[in-house]
Design a protein around this motif. Structure first.
Motif, short mmCIF file in Angstrom:
data_model
loop_
_atom_site.label_atom_id
_atom_site.label_comp_id
_atom_site.label_asym_id
_atom_site.label_seq_id
_atom_site.Cartn_x
_atom_site.Cartn_y
_atom_site.Cartn_z
N VAL A 116 -25.31 -15.34 13.02
CA VAL A 116 -25.86 -15.03 14.34
C VAL A 116 -26.36 -16.35 14.89
O VAL A 116 -27.07 -17.08 14.19
CB VAL A 116 -27.02 -14.01 14.24
N TYR A 117 -25.97 -16.65 16.13
CA TYR A 117 -26.33 -17.95 16.69
C TYR A 117 -26.42 -17.85 18.21
O TYR A 117 -26.04 -16.86 18.81
CB TYR A 117 -25.30 -19.01 16.29
N PHE A 118 -26.96 -18.91 18.80
CA PHE A 118 -26.99 -19.04 20.25
C PHE A 118 -25.96 -20.09 20.63
O PHE A 118 -25.91 -21.16 20.03
CB PHE A 118 -28.38 -19.47 20.74
N ASN A 119 -25.12 -19.78 21.62
CA ASN A 119 -24.11 -20.75 22.04
C ASN A 119 -24.73 -21.75 23.02
O ASN A 119 -25.93 -21.69 23.31
CB ASN A 119 -22.87 -20.06 22.61
N SER A 120 -23.91 -22.64 23.57
CA SER A 120 -24.42 -23.68 24.46
C SER A 120 -24.99 -23.11 25.76
O SER A 120 -25.80 -23.76 26.41
CB SER A 120 -23.32 -24.69 24.76
N LYS A 123 -26.60 -17.78 25.02
CA LYS A 123 -26.31 -16.37 24.74
C LYS A 123 -26.26 -16.14 23.23
O LYS A 123 -25.70 -16.95 22.48
CB LYS A 123 -24.94 -15.96 25.32
N ALA A 124 -26.83 -15.02 22.78
CA ALA A 124 -26.80 -14.67 21.36
C ALA A 124 -25.42 -14.14 21.01
O ALA A 124 -24.88 -13.28 21.70
CB ALA A 124 -27.87 -13.63 21.04
N LYS A 125 -24.83 -14.67 19.95
CA LYS A 125 -23.49 -14.30 19.51
C LYS A 125 -23.49 -14.00 18.02
O LYS A 125 -24.34 -14.47 17.28
CB LYS A 125 -22.48 -15.43 19.79
#
Length: 160
Positions: A116-120, A123-125
């Motif tokens: 689970v990560y935040f993109n540039s 947004k949470a992905k």
């Protein structure tokens, strides 16, 4: 003509990672999915809290759900705080959902969240993989290969 997808996803801030998944499963296809979150869930994730170690994804009807992922309650949240282990809807294209549904139904594969990560763009992905479970002897082979690579690095370092 369809736009080509990037090989690696743009991960700016990794919140939670399922490192055990690469050991337990053979990973086939990797997808990037958005998550439908509530406000306090986003705040908890931005603070780096969250766990996907025991979670999995399942296809129900025309939707994909992330099940058993733990995003703890926000410390400064009030009565509008979220439920920590609620199922969360994953946002994917219809074609991707159909592909996942077919693989799970016919081939007996599982949907495993990898991170689970935040993109540039902030947004949470979720990085989601179609995976097939490893047998015990496959896991032993993975351990042997990992140890051999570590030994190779030591030997190369010693000969410099």
């Amino acid at each position: 003509m369809a736009r080509p997808r990037p090989e690696l996803f743009d991960k700016k801030k990794i919140v939670a990672e399922n490192r055990r998944a690469r050991f337990e499963y053979f990973l086939e296809d990797v997808f990037e999915a958005g998550i439908a979150l509530q406000g306090t869930e986003v705040k908890s994730l931005r603070f780096g809290e969250g766990n996907i170690a025991e979670s999995y994804a399942e296809v129900k009807g025309n939707q994909v759900w992330l099940v058993n992922s733990n995003i703890p309650e926000f410390s400064h949240g009030n009565r509008y705080n979220h439920e920590p282990k609620r199922p969360r809807k994953l946002l994917l294209h219809e074609r991707e959902i159909a592909r996942m549904h077919g693989a799970v139904e016919r081939k007996g594969m599982t949907l495993v969240p990898l991170s689970v990560y935040f993109n540039s763009r902030g947004k949470a992905k979720v990085e989601l993989a179609l995976a097939k479970g490893k047998k015990t002897h496959d896991k032993r082979d993975t351990i042997k290969e990992r140890d051999w690579k570590r030994d190779q690095q030591r030997i190369m370092k010693a000969h410099r």
